[in-house]
Design a protein around this motif. Structure first.
Motif, PDB file in Angstrom:
ATOM      1  N   ASP A  97      30.580  48.706  44.012  1.00  0.00           N
ATOM      2  CA  ASP A  97      29.220  48.992  44.428  1.00  0.00           C
ATOM      3  C   ASP A  97      28.726  50.270  43.752  1.00  0.00           C
ATOM      4  O   ASP A  97      29.388  51.315  43.829  1.00  0.00           O
ATOM      5  N   ALA A  98      27.564  50.210  43.086  1.00  0.00           N
ATOM      6  CA  ALA A  98      27.048  51.350  42.332  1.00  0.00           C
ATOM      7  C   ALA A  98      26.800  52.558  43.235  1.00  0.00           C
ATOM      8  O   ALA A  98      27.139  53.686  42.873  1.00  0.00           O
ATOM      9  N   GLU A  99      26.222  52.341  44.417  1.00  0.00           N
ATOM     10  CA  GLU A  99      25.972  53.462  45.327  1.00  0.00           C
ATOM     11  C   GLU A  99      27.276  54.067  45.843  1.00  0.00           C
ATOM     12  O   GLU A  99      27.394  55.279  45.986  1.00  0.00           O
ATOM     13  N   GLY A 100      28.238  53.210  46.123  1.00  0.00           N
ATOM     14  CA  GLY A 100      29.543  53.695  46.574  1.00  0.00           C
ATOM     15  C   GLY A 100      30.221  54.537  45.515  1.00  0.00           C
ATOM     16  O   GLY A 100      30.786  55.596  45.807  1.00  0.00           O
ATOM     17  N   ARG A 101      30.146  54.076  44.260  1.00  0.00           N
ATOM     18  CA  ARG A 101      30.724  54.858  43.164  1.00  0.00           C
ATOM     19  C   ARG A 101      30.008  56.196  43.008  1.00  0.00           C
ATOM     20  O   ARG A 101      30.628  57.233  42.801  1.00  0.00           O
ATOM     21  N   ALA A 102      28.672  56.170  43.128  1.00  0.00           N
ATOM     22  CA  ALA A 102      27.896  57.407  43.000  1.00  0.00           C
ATOM     23  C   ALA A 102      28.271  58.394  44.098  1.00  0.00           C
ATOM     24  O   ALA A 102      28.454  59.593  43.832  1.00  0.00           O
ATOM     25  N   CYS A 103      28.406  57.911  45.320  1.00  0.00           N
ATOM     26  CA  CYS A 103      28.810  58.762  46.440  1.00  0.00           C
ATOM     27  C   CYS A 103      30.179  59.378  46.169  1.00  0.00           C
ATOM     28  O   CYS A 103      30.363  60.594  46.281  1.00  0.00           O
ATOM     29  N   ALA A 104      31.135  58.532  45.810  1.00  0.00           N
ATOM     30  CA  ALA A 104      32.495  59.012  45.564  1.00  0.00           C
ATOM     31  C   ALA A 104      32.517  60.063  44.460  1.00  0.00           C
ATOM     32  O   ALA A 104      33.136  61.130  44.616  1.00  0.00           O
ATOM     33  N   GLN A 105      31.836  59.786  43.369  1.00  0.00           N
ATOM     34  CA  GLN A 105      31.848  60.730  42.249  1.00  0.00           C
ATOM     35  C   GLN A 105      31.157  62.034  42.615  1.00  0.00           C
ATOM     36  O   GLN A 105      31.616  63.111  42.234  1.00  0.00           O
ATOM     37  N   THR A 106      30.080  61.956  43.381  1.00  0.00           N
ATOM     38  CA  THR A 106      29.384  63.164  43.831  1.00  0.00           C
ATOM     39  C   THR A 106      30.299  64.029  44.687  1.00  0.00           C
ATOM     40  O   THR A 106      30.258  65.260  44.618  1.00  0.00           O
ATOM     41  N   LEU A 107      31.152  63.378  45.486  1.00  0.00           N
ATOM     42  CA  LEU A 107      32.058  64.107  46.382  1.00  0.00           C
ATOM     43  C   LEU A 107      33.390  64.464  45.714  1.00  0.00           C
ATOM     44  O   LEU A 107      34.298  64.948  46.367  1.00  0.00           O
ATOM     45  N   GLY A 108      33.508  64.188  44.424  1.00  0.00           N
ATOM     46  CA  GLY A 108      34.710  64.562  43.684  1.00  0.00           C
ATOM     47  C   GLY A 108      35.873  63.599  43.835  1.00  0.00           C
ATOM     48  O   GLY A 108      37.017  63.962  43.557  1.00  0.00           O
ATOM     49  N   VAL A 109      35.595  62.356  44.261  1.00  0.00           N
ATOM     50  CA  VAL A 109      36.645  61.344  44.428  1.00  0.00           C
ATOM     51  C   VAL A 109      36.769  60.554  43.128  1.00  0.00           C
ATOM     52  O   VAL A 109      35.768  60.121  42.556  1.00  0.00           O
ATOM     53  N   ARG A 110      37.995  60.367  42.678  1.00  0.00           N
ATOM     54  CA  ARG A 110      38.222  59.552  41.478  1.00  0.00           C
ATOM     55  C   ARG A 110      37.894  58.098  41.790  1.00  0.00           C
ATOM     56  O   ARG A 110      38.196  57.608  42.876  1.00  0.00           O
ATOM     57  N   VAL A 111      37.305  57.404  40.811  1.00  0.00           N
ATOM     58  CA  VAL A 111      36.834  56.040  41.025  1.00  0.00           C
ATOM     59  C   VAL A 111      37.261  55.142  39.874  1.00  0.00           C
ATOM     60  O   VAL A 111      37.220  55.541  38.716  1.00  0.00           O
ATOM     61  N   LEU A 112      37.668  53.929  40.216  1.00  0.00           N
ATOM     62  CA  LEU A 112      37.829  52.850  39.236  1.00  0.00           C
ATOM     63  C   LEU A 112      36.828  51.776  39.626  1.00  0.00           C
ATOM     64  O   LEU A 112      36.652  51.496  40.803  1.00  0.00           O
ATOM     65  N   GLY A 113      36.208  51.173  38.634  1.00  0.00           N
ATOM     66  CA  GLY A 113      35.267  50.109  38.943  1.00  0.00           C
ATOM     67  C   GLY A 113      34.394  49.774  37.764  1.00  0.00           C
ATOM     68  O   GLY A 113      34.578  48.780  37.102  1.00  0.00           O
ATOM     69  N   ARG A 114      33.450  50.610  37.462  1.00  0.00           N
ATOM     70  CA  ARG A 114      32.435  50.323  36.451  1.00  0.00           C
ATOM     71  C   ARG A 114      33.019  50.140  35.049  1.00  0.00           C
ATOM     72  O   ARG A 114      32.463  49.413  34.241  1.00  0.00           O
ATOM     73  N   GLN A 115      34.144  50.758  34.767  1.00  0.00           N
ATOM     74  CA  GLN A 115      34.718  50.698  33.417  1.00  0.00           C
ATOM     75  C   GLN A 115      34.967  49.266  32.958  1.00  0.00           C
ATOM     76  O   GLN A 115      35.023  48.979  31.782  1.00  0.00           O
ATOM     77  N   PHE A 116      35.129  48.334  33.904  1.00  0.00           N
ATOM     78  CA  PHE A 116      35.531  46.983  33.544  1.00  0.00           C
ATOM     79  C   PHE A 116      34.476  45.944  33.887  1.00  0.00           C
ATOM     80  O   PHE A 116      34.755  44.763  33.934  1.00  0.00           O
ATOM     81  N   ASP A 117      33.228  46.368  34.112  1.00  0.00           N
ATOM     82  CA  ASP A 117      32.155  45.444  34.473  1.00  0.00           C
ATOM     83  C   ASP A 117      32.010  44.312  33.460  1.00  0.00           C
ATOM     84  O   ASP A 117      31.792  43.170  33.828  1.00  0.00           O
ATOM     85  N   HIS A 118      32.104  44.648  32.190  1.00  0.00           N
ATOM     86  CA  HIS A 118      31.854  43.657  31.136  1.00  0.00           C
ATOM     87  C   HIS A 118      32.879  42.525  31.130  1.00  0.00           C
ATOM     88  O   HIS A 118      32.609  41.453  30.623  1.00  0.00           O
ATOM     89  N   MET A 119      34.046  42.718  31.719  1.00  0.00           N
ATOM     90  CA  MET A 119      35.114  41.731  31.611  1.00  0.00           C
ATOM     91  C   MET A 119      34.906  40.511  32.510  1.00  0.00           C
ATOM     92  O   MET A 119      35.348  39.427  32.188  1.00  0.00           O
ATOM     93  N   LEU A 120      34.235  40.698  33.647  1.00  0.00           N
ATOM     94  CA  LEU A 120      34.006  39.579  34.563  1.00  0.00           C
ATOM     95  C   LEU A 120      32.528  39.304  34.778  1.00  0.00           C
ATOM     96  O   LEU A 120      32.162  38.607  35.709  1.00  0.00           O
ATOM     97  N   GLY A 121      31.684  39.857  33.906  1.00  0.00           N
ATOM     98  CA  GLY A 121      30.240  39.700  34.073  1.00  0.00           C
ATOM     99  C   GLY A 121      29.816  38.242  34.005  1.00  0.00           C
ATOM    100  O   GLY A 121      30.407  37.417  33.321  1.00  0.00           O
ATOM    101  N   ARG A 122      28.788  37.928  34.787  1.00  0.00           N
ATOM    102  CA  ARG A 122      28.223  36.578  34.794  1.00  0.00           C
ATOM    103  C   ARG A 122      26.826  36.630  34.206  1.00  0.00           C
ATOM    104  O   ARG A 122      26.093  37.579  34.445  1.00  0.00           O
TER     105      ARG A 122
END
Length: 156
Positions: A97-122
């Motif tokens: 979730d884009a908002e969830g990733r933004a929240c986590a990154q703003t709070l200094g939490v490491r995130v995995l997710g967006r880096q691989f969007d292109h691999m399962l995109g529809r």
């Protein structure tokens, strides 16, 4: 000390549908699925692969108290729990979730997710809504020779 991966429902659901939950398993990290995420997955249809898989999983499923700075983002209970636990354990939040990733990154939490969007995109799905693949692959998805893909030019 092992790394902690705290996983949200959508990545589990997506990986279960393509029979690749194995991408979440590694001796290098401990997998945590918050109780709110488990409840969300178990609310799915009986024949849902994620529901069937999570029934047999042996993972940590804590139910954290969500702090005010995360509640203020207005995220779902699953995303909020994932971010809270990842922050508490100094682990990695697995979120699509884009908002969830933004929240986590703003709070200094490491995130995995967006880096691989292109691999399962529809086709027809906006970039920020695409499902994600969670673990980096050690090999390329498409064979290459030098700087060229091995697929015929008309397919690219």
């Amino acid at each position: 000390m092992p790394d902690y991966w705290v996983v949200n429902a959508s990545p589990i659901i997506t990986l279960a549908k393509i029979a690749r939950l194995d991408l979440l398993e590694s001796p290098d990290h401990e997998l945590w699925v918050p109780e709110a995420v488990v409840v969300e997955i178990l609310a799915g249809p009986q024949d849902d692969p994620a529901r069937q898989a999570i029934d047999g999983w042996k993972v940590n499923s804590p139910s954290p108290t969500i702090p005010a700075d995360i509640l203020e983002w207005g995220l779902g209970s699953g995303e909020s729990s994932v971010i809270t636990l990842a922050r508490e354990t100094k682990g990695i939040a697995i979120l699509d979730d884009a908002e969830g990733r933004a929240c986590a990154q703003t709070l200094g939490v490491r995130v995995l997710g967006r880096q691989f969007d292109h691999m399962l995109g529809r086709p027809g799905v906006q970039q920020h809504r695409r499902p994600v693949l969670l673990a980096p692959l050690q090999r390329p998805l498409m064979p290459r020779v030098g700087d060229r893909h091995l697929l015929p030019r008309r397919i690219r």
